[in-house]
Design a protein around this motif. Sequence first.
Motif, mmCIF file in Angstrom:
data_model
loop_
_atom_site.group_PDB
_atom_site.id
_atom_site.type_symbol
_atom_site.label_atom_id
_atom_site.label_comp_id
_atom_site.label_asym_id
_atom_site.label_seq_id
_atom_site.Cartn_x
_atom_site.Cartn_y
_atom_site.Cartn_z
ATOM 1 N N GLN A 1 33.791 52.712 84.255
ATOM 2 C CA GLN A 1 33.889 54.088 83.771
ATOM 3 C C GLN A 1 33.501 55.083 84.861
ATOM 4 O O GLN A 1 34.145 56.106 85.063
ATOM 5 N N ALA A 2 32.418 54.784 85.558
ATOM 6 C CA ALA A 2 31.947 55.673 86.626
ATOM 7 C C ALA A 2 32.986 55.788 87.741
ATOM 8 O O ALA A 2 33.235 56.869 88.268
ATOM 9 N N LEU A 3 33.590 54.626 88.087
ATOM 10 C CA LEU A 3 34.611 54.619 89.140
ATOM 11 C C LEU A 3 35.813 55.466 88.722
ATOM 12 O O LEU A 3 36.368 56.223 89.516
ATOM 13 N N ALA A 4 36.185 55.342 87.442
ATOM 14 C CA ALA A 4 37.325 56.107 86.939
ATOM 15 C C ALA A 4 37.055 57.604 87.010
ATOM 16 O O ALA A 4 37.930 58.404 87.355
ATOM 17 N N VAL A 5 35.810 57.989 86.701
ATOM 18 C CA VAL A 5 35.436 59.408 86.768
ATOM 19 C C VAL A 5 35.524 59.912 88.193
ATOM 20 O O VAL A 5 36.046 60.992 88.472
ATOM 21 N N VAL A 6 34.996 59.118 89.150
ATOM 22 C CA VAL A 6 35.022 59.507 90.574
ATOM 23 C C VAL A 6 36.453 59.635 91.069
ATOM 24 O O VAL A 6 36.825 60.613 91.718
ATOM 25 N N LEU A 7 37.278 58.613 90.759
ATOM 26 C CA LEU A 7 38.673 58.640 91.210
ATOM 27 C C LEU A 7 39.435 59.799 90.572
ATOM 28 O O LEU A 7 40.228 60.483 91.223
ATOM 29 N N GLY A 8 39.179 60.015 89.286
ATOM 30 C CA GLY A 8 39.848 61.119 88.603
ATOM 31 C C GLY A 8 39.479 62.455 89.211
ATOM 32 O O GLY A 8 40.321 63.330 89.394
ATOM 33 N N GLY A 9 38.194 62.608 89.562
ATOM 34 C CA GLY A 9 37.749 63.845 90.192
ATOM 35 C C GLY A 9 38.389 64.042 91.546
ATOM 36 O O GLY A 9 38.765 65.149 91.919
ATOM 37 N N ALA A 10 38.513 62.964 92.297
ATOM 38 C CA ALA A 10 39.131 63.045 93.628
ATOM 39 C C ALA A 10 40.589 63.444 93.526
ATOM 40 O O ALA A 10 41.091 64.262 94.304
ATOM 41 N N ILE A 11 41.291 62.854 92.556
ATOM 42 C CA ILE A 11 42.707 63.187 92.370
ATOM 43 C C ILE A 11 42.861 64.649 91.955
ATOM 44 O O ILE A 11 43.717 65.371 92.464
ATOM 45 N N ALA A 12 41.984 65.097 91.043
ATOM 46 C CA ALA A 12 42.049 66.496 90.586
ATOM 47 C C ALA A 12 41.775 67.455 91.731
ATOM 48 O O ALA A 12 42.427 68.490 91.874
ATOM 49 N N ALA A 13 40.786 67.095 92.586
ATOM 50 C CA ALA A 13 40.459 67.952 93.733
ATOM 51 C C ALA A 13 41.623 68.023 94.691
ATOM 52 O O ALA A 13 41.949 69.082 95.237
ATOM 53 N N GLY A 14 42.287 66.864 94.879
ATOM 54 C CA GLY A 14 43.443 66.842 95.779
ATOM 55 C C GLY A 14 44.558 67.706 95.250
ATOM 56 O O GLY A 14 45.205 68.449 95.990
ATOM 57 N N ALA A 15 44.783 67.644 93.933
ATOM 58 C CA ALA A 15 45.840 68.452 93.332
ATOM 59 C C ALA A 15 45.525 69.934 93.455
ATOM 60 O O ALA A 15 46.395 70.767 93.690
ATOM 61 N N ALA A 16 44.210 70.265 93.298
ATOM 62 C CA ALA A 16 43.814 71.664 93.366
ATOM 63 C C ALA A 16 44.046 72.251 94.748
ATOM 64 O O ALA A 16 44.235 73.448 94.904
ATOM 65 N N HIS A 17 43.977 71.400 95.764
ATOM 66 C CA HIS A 17 44.142 71.866 97.133
ATOM 67 C C HIS A 17 45.530 71.555 97.694
ATOM 68 O O HIS A 17 45.753 71.621 98.895
ATOM 69 N N ALA A 18 46.458 71.199 96.787
ATOM 70 C CA ALA A 18 47.813 70.898 97.243
ATOM 71 C C ALA A 18 48.447 72.134 97.862
ATOM 72 O O ALA A 18 48.250 73.258 97.401
ATOM 73 N N GLU A 19 49.194 71.932 98.930
ATOM 74 C CA GLU A 19 49.844 73.029 99.636
ATOM 75 C C GLU A 19 51.356 72.943 99.453
ATOM 76 O O GLU A 19 51.925 71.853 99.435
ATOM 77 N N THR A 20 51.980 74.091 99.322
ATOM 78 C CA THR A 20 53.434 74.172 99.334
ATOM 79 C C THR A 20 53.835 74.631 100.725
ATOM 80 O O THR A 20 53.432 75.716 101.166
ATOM 81 N N ARG A 21 54.584 73.807 101.420
ATOM 82 C CA ARG A 21 54.958 74.130 102.799
ATOM 83 C C ARG A 21 56.368 74.702 102.843
ATOM 84 O O ARG A 21 57.283 74.180 102.214
ATOM 85 N N VAL A 22 56.503 75.791 103.598
ATOM 86 C CA VAL A 22 57.766 76.506 103.710
ATOM 87 C C VAL A 22 58.096 76.695 105.189
ATOM 88 O O VAL A 22 57.230 77.081 105.977
ATOM 89 N N THR A 23 59.336 76.413 105.562
ATOM 90 C CA THR A 23 59.797 76.671 106.927
ATOM 91 C C THR A 23 60.431 78.057 106.973
ATOM 92 O O THR A 23 61.251 78.402 106.128
ATOM 93 N N TYR A 24 60.031 78.854 107.976
ATOM 94 C CA TYR A 24 60.564 80.205 108.144
ATOM 95 C C TYR A 24 61.304 80.257 109.483
ATOM 96 O O TYR A 24 60.698 80.234 110.540
ATOM 97 N N LYS A 25 62.624 80.290 109.413
ATOM 98 C CA LYS A 25 63.469 80.302 110.619
ATOM 99 C C LYS A 25 63.767 81.753 110.970
ATOM 100 O O LYS A 25 64.406 82.470 110.209
#
Length: 318
Positions: free
Chosen positions: A6-30
């Motif tokens: 259970q503890a491992l699942a909480v840690v992994l879930g938190g890590a995934i959520a943090a990663g999603a929160a910091h997800a970047e949308t990358r755009v090329t500007y020519k």
Amino acid sequence: MFRWKQALAVVLGGAIAAGAAHAETRVTYKSAKAGTSYYQMGVELSEAIKQGTGGEVILTVEESQGSVQNVMEAAVRPGNYIFTTPPALAAQAREGSGPFEKRPSERFADIRGLFPIPSLTMHIVLAGEAGAVPLEAIEGKTVLLGKGSFGATEGEKYLELFGLKDKLRVADAELGNAADALKNGQIDAFVTAGSFPAPNVIEASASGGVSLVTMTDEQVEQTGRTRVVIPAGTYAGIGEDVVTTALPVVAYTTTRMDDETAYLVTKTFWEKKAEMADSAPWWKAVTPELLETMEGTLHEGALRYYEEAGIAVPDELK
């Protein structure tokens, strides 16, 4: 064992959520060649988008050899691709005409508009502090047009159009030397096109004082270009508004950009424009009215922003 899982699942879930929160949308500007004002605009826009979205959207500026290349790549670039071009080129791409006649693509139909950027504005610059002067002031002068640029081609067209070609001397030199050549008396005037205030015109005005040609509305109409006013005080010694012509430039994307990204980029551009103009005055010339110069259709995400902001959009762009 169960509690450990259970503890491992909480840690992994938190890590995934943090990663999603910091997800970047990358755009090329020519944009344009490195070192040009339009490339610098891309850098300024990139910084504004990153700051305005809190890093949610990262705009990577990519050097270009010109607008035709930018449009050509719209047919093959995946995902979030923004490119700059005069609207007429985007229209030619969809029609399969002009430079796209031998390389047509059905994917050019996917091109969509986002927002205008500073226009390529014609400047006819004369030595001497006479302020705003009529077009006839270049008669009898030695005028530098440059070679291979929009300004050179447009300038040559104007000499023919207004019967001036045989009433002056065209200097055979590169435009990069224009300010020095004007200061040293090697030429009397030069023609250049770019967003205003243009660096080479600033340089020329700072080193000896210049005048700018202002056109009549009839002359502007004859050119077939967009009328634009360079406000009084834009350049040292020019205390009057200068009426001239411009070639609009627009930031486009394709339908492969998702609606939310198009919305966010367009919204952030307009919200950060005033701040960009504080450090780079050429952004002051961009107004919602320039949407009237856009060809084609707005991206659905961009249209959503304009409707929310109460900005009038021409029916043909919807």
